[in-house]
Design a protein around this motif. Structure first.
Motif, PDB file in Angstrom:
ATOM      1  N   ALA A 188       0.844  -1.205   0.000  1.00  0.00           N
ATOM      2  CA  ALA A 188       0.000   0.000   0.000  1.00  0.00           C
ATOM      3  C   ALA A 188       0.876   1.251   0.000  1.00  0.00           C
ATOM      4  CB  ALA A 188      -0.929  -0.012   1.207  1.00  0.00           C
ATOM      5  N   ALA A 189       1.986   1.187   0.738  1.00  0.00           N
ATOM      6  CA  ALA A 189       2.903   2.334   0.784  1.00  0.00           C
ATOM      7  C   ALA A 189       3.451   2.614  -0.616  1.00  0.00           C
ATOM      8  CB  ALA A 189       4.046   2.050   1.754  1.00  0.00           C
ATOM      9  N   LEU A 190       3.841   1.559  -1.321  1.00  0.00           N
ATOM     10  CA  LEU A 190       4.343   1.730  -2.696  1.00  0.00           C
ATOM     11  C   LEU A 190       3.282   2.386  -3.577  1.00  0.00           C
ATOM     12  CD1 LEU A 190       6.421  -1.357  -3.867  1.00  0.00           C
ATOM     13  CD2 LEU A 190       7.068   1.051  -3.886  1.00  0.00           C
ATOM     14  N   ALA A 191       2.020   1.948  -3.403  1.00  0.00           N
ATOM     15  CA  ALA A 191       0.922   2.514  -4.198  1.00  0.00           C
ATOM     16  C   ALA A 191       0.767   4.001  -3.901  1.00  0.00           C
ATOM     17  CB  ALA A 191      -0.376   1.761  -3.914  1.00  0.00           C
ATOM     18  N   VAL A 192       0.905   4.379  -2.636  1.00  0.00           N
ATOM     19  CA  VAL A 192       0.822   5.800  -2.263  1.00  0.00           C
ATOM     20  C   VAL A 192       1.970   6.575  -2.906  1.00  0.00           C
ATOM     21  CG1 VAL A 192       1.136   7.422  -0.351  1.00  0.00           C
ATOM     22  CG2 VAL A 192      -0.460   5.487  -0.111  1.00  0.00           C
ATOM     23  N   ALA A 243      -4.542   7.242  -2.814  1.00  0.00           N
ATOM     24  CA  ALA A 243      -4.547   8.445  -1.961  1.00  0.00           C
ATOM     25  C   ALA A 243      -5.354   8.156  -0.707  1.00  0.00           C
ATOM     26  CB  ALA A 243      -5.143   9.624  -2.716  1.00  0.00           C
ATOM     27  N   LEU A 244      -4.795   8.480   0.449  1.00  0.00           N
ATOM     28  CA  LEU A 244      -5.489   8.308   1.732  1.00  0.00           C
ATOM     29  C   LEU A 244      -5.327   9.611   2.500  1.00  0.00           C
ATOM     30  CD1 LEU A 244      -4.192   4.730   2.654  1.00  0.00           C
ATOM     31  CD2 LEU A 244      -6.490   5.318   1.867  1.00  0.00           C
ATOM     32  N   ALA A 250      -3.806  12.177   5.369  1.00  0.00           N
ATOM     33  CA  ALA A 250      -2.387  12.437   5.663  1.00  0.00           C
ATOM     34  C   ALA A 250      -1.831  11.483   6.727  1.00  0.00           C
ATOM     35  CB  ALA A 250      -2.205  13.888   6.105  1.00  0.00           C
ATOM     36  N   ASP A 251      -2.631  11.184   7.759  1.00  0.00           N
ATOM     37  CA  ASP A 251      -2.153  10.296   8.827  1.00  0.00           C
ATOM     38  C   ASP A 251      -1.871   8.897   8.293  1.00  0.00           C
ATOM     39  OD1 ASP A 251      -2.292  12.292  10.615  1.00  0.00           O
ATOM     40  OD2 ASP A 251      -4.053  11.532  11.724  1.00  0.00           O
ATOM     41  N   HIS A 252      -2.799   8.371   7.529  1.00  0.00           N
ATOM     42  CA  HIS A 252      -2.605   7.027   6.973  1.00  0.00           C
ATOM     43  C   HIS A 252      -1.410   6.994   6.020  1.00  0.00           C
ATOM     44  CE1 HIS A 252      -6.000   5.426   8.965  1.00  0.00           C
ATOM     45  NE2 HIS A 252      -6.939   5.910   8.177  1.00  0.00           N
ATOM     46  N   GLU A 253      -1.295   8.031   5.182  1.00  0.00           N
ATOM     47  CA  GLU A 253      -0.169   8.054   4.236  1.00  0.00           C
ATOM     48  C   GLU A 253       1.164   8.138   4.976  1.00  0.00           C
ATOM     49  OE1 GLU A 253      -0.499  10.742   0.948  1.00  0.00           O
ATOM     50  OE2 GLU A 253      -2.222   9.656   0.103  1.00  0.00           O
ATOM     51  N   HIS A 254       1.180   8.949   6.024  1.00  0.00           N
ATOM     52  CA  HIS A 254       2.409   9.062   6.830  1.00  0.00           C
ATOM     53  C   HIS A 254       2.762   7.700   7.460  1.00  0.00           C
ATOM     54  CE1 HIS A 254       5.446  10.713   9.503  1.00  0.00           C
ATOM     55  NE2 HIS A 254       4.856  10.075  10.504  1.00  0.00           N
ATOM     56  N   GLY A 261     -10.633   0.957   1.617  1.00  0.00           N
ATOM     57  CA  GLY A 261     -12.046   0.787   1.243  1.00  0.00           C
ATOM     58  C   GLY A 261     -12.283  -0.290   0.210  1.00  0.00           C
ATOM     59  N   ASP A 262     -11.253  -1.067  -0.098  1.00  0.00           N
ATOM     60  CA  ASP A 262     -11.375  -2.140  -1.081  1.00  0.00           C
ATOM     61  C   ASP A 262     -10.759  -3.377  -0.438  1.00  0.00           C
ATOM     62  OD1 ASP A 262     -10.980  -4.018  -3.092  1.00  0.00           O
ATOM     63  OD2 ASP A 262     -10.317  -2.555  -4.585  1.00  0.00           O
ATOM     64  N   LEU A 263     -11.603  -4.204   0.206  1.00  0.00           N
ATOM     65  CA  LEU A 263     -11.108  -5.310   1.016  1.00  0.00           C
ATOM     66  C   LEU A 263     -10.354  -6.325   0.170  1.00  0.00           C
ATOM     67  CD1 LEU A 263     -10.992  -6.295   3.929  1.00  0.00           C
ATOM     68  CD2 LEU A 263     -13.140  -7.528   3.554  1.00  0.00           C
TER      69      LEU A 263
END
Lengths: 329, 329
Positions: free
Chosen positions: B175-179, B185-186, B188-192, B257-259
């Motif tokens: 998920a980090a790579l995708a960001v 896009a998530l 700011a807290d989740h992306e951090h 949001g996409d299990l």
């Protein structure tokens, strides 16, 4: 080919085939294929380890034969163990290979593997792990060996009045490069000799075993005698004088016909992988005995003195070095 | 800047400043600056060692912050020691740097060194050697650690009926790579959180110390749960079933949001550096106790079975994995 298959095909299976029935093999609890290798250091010995990277077109021509690249990579690393007085046990290989290229293929890998295990077998060192990544061709090898506690040959043990010695002959590495880059032409025998010296340098492990009780300091000559002897000087907080007339030069180097060029290569060319070591006057009879018995080929080329840095002299007169040692940057 | 000055400036001096007053430091007989490092393995322990190469634009963006590159490189290597149950002692660094480049400068090296020693200090591992060469940017780190003889966690110890467990949560690396590649896009807290998970993964050394008497097999998840669990299966000559509904997912991953996507990342995304380990039914109470005491965060995600390969099930039904684990080639 996927990474795991590639590693299995060319390295893991090959290693298993060798089945070295010596202490190196016995000391490998777990080799390639887990998160870590698990290794058992012999009792009362310390681990000696050194790592080196060779980059295509920086340290070797990218189109060099893969056997040659592999042999040279492992042998030059083994030279660091020899410089320390350590016996080879294990090594790891981190190999970065171009995804698509006209010179790195399955055939290339087969050749690389053949050269690698030829050297590994000869010097009884076992491949215990590695990494294969895609990217510009480069090879990182880390060798590991063992040396009895407090018996390692370090750089910081030289004293004033110690003799500076080197094994065999110097300057061949630089002359080989000149031949390969078409800057020098010699007869076929001499050119063959120089190429072999470049791609298959002999790690001076036997010499190193004999010198352990004799040398006060030691290293291997990779950057050139002046640059490397300077490391002993810095570590020992002393200086050194080299007697240029005493530099040992091979028949191939003498055949160049330009003594000044030959001496410059011997002093600053690098890539020789001979040992440079210091011996106190009290220990010289022991070294002389080894030389007389032809157990070791070594020459006294200078002396450790008070001061800083390495000075060169020819017949007692200051000798100006025309070039410096090899610098990566 | 010449090679020796460069190494001295950024690595040797920095290391000396740290002066780790623990066993890692005491065990270094001779560190950077000789032909080899000389190292003393603690009595009755074995050496565990692992090597990894990170290549610019293959394993990290070439323009990533040098602190981040360095921290990630060392931490992911430490994860291999954790996977084995070994305690970190020493590492070497082989650094290949472009001669001229708009992103590798003295400032870059300063940042790299800062990140490297921040991680080294945190996990009490000492830099004992290295090599600096010029070429395309890449980083090879070899970590060395110690583990009590016969107490290492290997891959080949799983038995039928063992539970398959993982630490913390899975899928964050992918998920980090995708960001970072602007595919996701998530807030700011989740992306951090995800960026931190990517650049500063936590080697599970504490967990590994606790699991040594409990786990029958273990490894760290770098290629994705399915691919890595398959290594345990192959080494143990067995198969495994993963219960997809039990995969532990972080709040950031759930926020996608996409299990199905989240589960695919958890199963095959890789770059998580969590531990995957197996525990026999007899040992489960000990693991449960550690979880209850919050000494370890772990989840049972499947079971070892007879057969070959890893099958995924969702609520007892076969579950088709839509993507495979990360492959370098």
């Amino acid at each position: 080919m996927r990474e795991f298959e590639l590693i299995r095909e060319f390295f893991q299976r090959e290693q298993a085939d060798l089945l070295l029935e010596d202490k190196a093999q016995a000391s490998v609890i777990l080799g390639i294929g887990d998160d870590c290798a698990l290794l058992q250091i012999p009792a009362n010995q310390q681990l000696a380890t050194s790592v080196d990277t060779l980059v295509a077109d920086v340290h070797f021509p990218a189109d060099a034969k893969p056997e040659d690249i592999a042999e040279r990579a492992l042998r030059t690393n083994l030279s660091d163990l020899a410089a320390m007085g350590a016996e080879p046990l294990w090594f790891t290989l981190a190999l970065t290979l171009p995804k698509s290229s006209n010179y790195v293929s399955e055939e290339w890998l087969r050749g690389f593997s053949r050269g690698l295990f030829r050297a590994a077998n000869k010097y009884e060192i076992v491949l215990v792990g590695g990494d294969t990544t895609s990217g510009p061709l480069s090879i990182t090898i880390q060798v590991m060996g063992a040396v009895e506690s407090h018996h390692a040959m370090r750089r910081d043990g030289a004293s004033i009045g110690d003799f500076v010695c080197v094994t065999n002959s110097l300057g061949d590495g630089a002359a080989a490069l000149a031949v390969m880059q078409n800057r020098l032409a010699l007869n076929a025998d001499h050119e063959h000799y120089l190429r072999e010296r470049f791609y298959r340098p002999t790690p001076r492990l036997i010499e190193s075993g004999l010198l352990k009780g004799i040398a006060s300091a030691a290293l291997d000559i990779s950057d050139g005698l002046v640059a490397d002897l300077n490391h002993i000087c810095e570590a020992s907080d002393l200086g050194a004088v080299i007697d240029v007339e005493n530099l040992p030069l091979s028949p191939a180097l003498l055949a160049v016909g330009d003594l000044q060029q030959a001496r410059t290569w011997a002093l600053s060319g690098g890539d020789d992988y001979e040992l440079c070591f210091t011996v106190s006057p009290e220990k010289m009879p022991e070294l002389a005995m080894l030389i007389a018995q032809e157990k070791i080929n070594a020459t006294v080329v200078g002396e450790i003195v008070a001061g800083v840095g390495v000075q060169c002299e020819l017949e007692g007169e200051a000798y100006e070095l025309t070039a410096q040692g090899y610098q990566h940057f």
